[in-house]
Scaffold this active site. Sequence first.
Site, PDB file in Angstrom:
ATOM      1  N   HIS A  73       0.865  -1.180   0.000  1.00  0.00           N
ATOM      2  CA  HIS A  73       0.000   0.000   0.000  1.00  0.00           C
ATOM      3  C   HIS A  73       0.904   1.234   0.000  1.00  0.00           C
ATOM      4  O   HIS A  73       1.698   1.423   0.920  1.00  0.00           O
ATOM      5  CB  HIS A  73      -0.891  -0.036   1.240  1.00  0.00           C
ATOM      6  CG  HIS A  73      -1.950   1.015   1.240  1.00  0.00           C
ATOM      7  ND1 HIS A  73      -3.038   0.959   0.407  1.00  0.00           N
ATOM      8  CD2 HIS A  73      -2.074   2.166   1.943  1.00  0.00           C
ATOM      9  CE1 HIS A  73      -3.793   2.021   0.611  1.00  0.00           C
ATOM     10  NE2 HIS A  73      -3.235   2.776   1.537  1.00  0.00           N
ATOM     11  N   ASP A 115      -8.174   1.205   1.632  1.00  0.00           N
ATOM     12  CA  ASP A 115      -7.947   2.155   2.736  1.00  0.00           C
ATOM     13  C   ASP A 115      -8.751   3.435   2.567  1.00  0.00           C
ATOM     14  O   ASP A 115      -8.236   4.516   2.776  1.00  0.00           O
ATOM     15  CB  ASP A 115      -6.438   2.467   2.781  1.00  0.00           C
ATOM     16  CG  ASP A 115      -6.054   3.330   3.969  1.00  0.00           C
ATOM     17  OD1 ASP A 115      -6.750   3.259   4.992  1.00  0.00           O
ATOM     18  OD2 ASP A 115      -5.069   4.072   3.871  1.00  0.00           O
ATOM     19  N   HIS A 153      -6.646   9.313  -1.280  1.00  0.00           N
ATOM     20  CA  HIS A 153      -7.405   9.131  -0.030  1.00  0.00           C
ATOM     21  C   HIS A 153      -6.731   9.653   1.245  1.00  0.00           C
ATOM     22  O   HIS A 153      -7.260   9.416   2.339  1.00  0.00           O
ATOM     23  CB  HIS A 153      -7.846   7.671   0.134  1.00  0.00           C
ATOM     24  CG  HIS A 153      -6.733   6.687   0.365  1.00  0.00           C
ATOM     25  ND1 HIS A 153      -6.342   5.779  -0.580  1.00  0.00           N
ATOM     26  CD2 HIS A 153      -5.938   6.458   1.426  1.00  0.00           C
ATOM     27  CE1 HIS A 153      -5.361   5.032  -0.099  1.00  0.00           C
ATOM     28  NE2 HIS A 153      -5.095   5.426   1.127  1.00  0.00           N
ATOM     29  N   ASP A 211       0.628   5.134  -0.098  1.00  0.00           N
ATOM     30  CA  ASP A 211      -0.179   6.347  -0.097  1.00  0.00           C
ATOM     31  C   ASP A 211       0.494   7.376  -0.995  1.00  0.00           C
ATOM     32  O   ASP A 211       1.649   7.743  -0.766  1.00  0.00           O
ATOM     33  CB  ASP A 211      -0.331   6.871   1.337  1.00  0.00           C
ATOM     34  CG  ASP A 211      -1.254   5.975   2.161  1.00  0.00           C
ATOM     35  OD1 ASP A 211      -2.248   5.483   1.601  1.00  0.00           O
ATOM     36  OD2 ASP A 211      -0.967   5.753   3.353  1.00  0.00           O
TER      37      ASP A 211
HETATM   38 ZN   LIG Z   1      -3.784   4.588   2.521  1.00  0.00          ZN
END
Ligand SMILES: [Zn+2]
Length: 995
Positions: free
Chosen positions: A227, A339, A544, A229
């Site tokens: 993941h 997420d 996000h 970000d």
């Molecule tokens: Zn995230």
Amino acid sequence: MSVEAWHAPGEPVGYDEAIAQRFEPFLVGTAWGRPWSTTWFRCTGDVPAAWIGDRIEAVVDFGFSSRGAGFQAEGLVWTADGPLQGIHPRRTAVHLPEARPGTQTIVIEAAANPNLGVGFRPTPLGALDTAGERPLYTFRAADLARRDDEVFHLLLDIEVLFELMRALALTDPRRARLLRTIEDAFDSIDVDHVRATASDARKLLRPALDLPARASSMRVIGVGHAHIDSAWLWPIRETVRKCARTFASAVRVMDEHPDYRFVCSQAAQYDWMERHYPALFERIRAKVAGGQFVPVGGMWVEADMNLPSGESLIRQMVHGQRYFESRFGLRCREVWIPDVFGYPASLPQIFAAGGCTRFVTQKLSWNKQNRFPHNTFEWEGLDGTRVLTHFPPVDTYNAEVASGEMVFSEHNFQDHGWSDWALMPYGYGNGGGGPTLEMVERAHRMADLDGLPRLALGTTDEFFERVEGEIAAGAPVPVWRGELYFEMHRGTLTSQIETKVGNRRCERLLREAELWWATGGEPPAEVLAQLDELWREVLLQQFHDIIPGSSIAWVHADAEDAHRRVAAALETSIELAIARAVPAGMSVVANAATHARREVVASIEPPAGSTHVQRLSTGETAAMVAAPGGGFGPLAALDVDDQVVVTERSMANGQLCVQWDLDGTITSIIDVRRGRELLPVGQTIRFELAPDHPVEYDAWDVESWTPALGREVGGVETVAVTEAGPLVAALTVTRRFGASTMATTCTLRAESARLDIAIDVDWQEDEQLLSLRVPLDVRTEHATCDIQFGTVRRPTHPSSPWDAAKFEVCAHRFVDLSEPSFGVAVLNDGRFGHGLFDGGVRVSLLRAAKFPDPNADHGRHRVTIAILPHGPGLDDVLAAAESLNVPLRVHTSPASSPGAASERLPGPLVTVDHPGVQVSAIKRADDGSGDLIVRLYEAAGNRVPVTIRPAKLPDGAWRCNALEERLDAVEVADEIVALVLRPFELVTLRVTPER
Ligand SMILES: [Zn+2]
């Protein structure tokens, strides 16, 4: 190894530039790395001849803490052929398969990223100008080493069995037997000669590892993942490098383990690799072709789902799928957003329009109040579209392939009754990192092991094919209807509000630019390319952690810069587009809204000789004007039927009568035509301040008790009637409270039932929630909230635990409280967080969280909240919401306008005849065919016939998917395209003009 270093003076530079610098000797054990800086290390050591034949590795320690990957110093190992692999606290070894006796050198680009993930406490480290100069890390080690494979594997054997033992019930015979087996293995190891005795210990463990799983155990498919970000506790520029580190590592693990699969979302991140790391990108492309590197998600980024417009979410899919198709020849079939902080009820049809029938997320396992009852189910959206949805029962998207996680998956899974399969995304994440060799090795040991579910390495496709097979064979898949409300992180509807408002402005301008360029004939190719580019910039900022307001100051400064840049470029583009469409020397009103409008506009200069105008106190002029939906009207001041009359403490037209007291507080709003007072007896519209101290996650959460602590904001300094009719009447109140000042202007216009409350605040409070509380004398169990491509009903009461959890909800342009024959809508042009109660609406205006940005939301903000009474249905509300959010644009073409294509003012490209149908986009087709694309939806939940009248004779019309591919032909008769829309149906229509 001996180490030399070059400290880059500013922002990161490329390999060629770095390697050409003068490296200075660097002492292992000394400090390095001011916050956010880059140091290039060159490490050199000698490989003894005796080592050849063993696995030789360089082992590096930048000064790592025990915390995981992606939240502290990180490195990228380079060779002349490009990036080789990443280095982080759990991946400190660099395999050197080519090592020969003699000198061995590795070059590492090391990033001194501050560790902001600890404690979630206010920190100055989140922006370059406040982060200071003090080095963050001590470089601890750079060594050449050889790995003892037998010891390496012994460690993994023990990890798997020991974790399994701990995860099993105390009453499980397997647990007792494992304890004895592990004891025996330890006893067999001579701690002074581990290397010599490791094999014996492994032999003792072998039978325990060979015991197969129970026949009835569930099946887990492990998908490698990282993941990443796209921005969060680091800026976008650092994420670009995180991707290079993580993806290079993933490719290296693939070389070593052919059964390893890595699923990777976010087309934007591939795009960064293509542009900044072309050699790595080619290796990724080869691994995609080989089926090991697997694009998933189909979106440009893993976007927030609450805040972007429906059109933005469609474009996330269009730009994502288009990218994956053009670079890798494939489309994703699943949406991958593990997420994200809540999922509106319109998503299933948005996903389906983008070609995805499957959906993976994990976040709802964080719910604070209610446990979601399924892990695998069909999610049915507003219009009835369903997507097969899976919440991995491991309850994380960062699994580490531990035996305990596998046992938990099986215990936690809620759909054993009908399904055997679950997904487990594994690999370090949030800040990247991804799977390690050790995780893959452990997975091999768990393939068929007594006490665990059976684990296979695979892909999301393989998982969904298994479940679809079960459903096809008649398994009773459960169905969940309506939104997937997230019972946490409600503060992200309001935090860093300027990032959200900037996004909303850009969304509006993108829609206008596409519409006006399409109106003036075929747009030039470079215009379409620029609009695509601007769309991608806006889509990126919808990530996000960006648009929710949960990032460091640097990220939000970048986002607001990007929005300003995009908005400026679009304003210029729109001016050019309109100038091209409008004949020379003509003044026009451009209306980008779906339906025709007639309303008072200010700040215009009407043509000479106009009557029916009002000179405003600002020196500007207001006039009543009109324009068709999606088209131009001549600028002319129109006769006014219903003027506003102002007295000392009231303003009224034929629709609304508003009264206030000495303090400027609104005490009465009467719907004159329906004879209803909007405000309950004794209640007034008021601003409230509430202490806002989330228990865990500062920028993320608003607690249930926070709004209840609200106290009225006083501090009134001046009250004045600032416009006195007949077209515009306004009351302005100024306040001072805490360190903040606020001016509010209530405006009523001729021929309008809408009361606007324009708020202009210099906000300097800390950890306070500022709300506008609008009490309404309306009794209803549900409020209707505007969301993407429709509306959703939410409870106005906390009767059940599921109702009570919805104490702060997302609404886009309005919230409506209605009795069957009368209702009142509260509209906004830039807020999302709302509290609903029986008899009113609370609009969350501003917060001021301290983490991750200690200065969040300080500064000047402007927003308008409006109040609109109406009869049955939502038609008036939809029209008012568009009017408030899509201002009329006044344009005067120069007397000799060289760009103007025609001598006549062009009519609207399409005319839509039903007030409940909204047009989300009008544009030229992406394929350059000159076809017109019209995206529209039924917004109120009715089944409606709608006719669309194109300006040019249509040769044919088709329903399409979001990628503009033809699905079914639509009947065209008498130059009209006629459709019947189901409640909340979204339609992308392609119209081929007659040639
Ligand atoms: Zn995230």
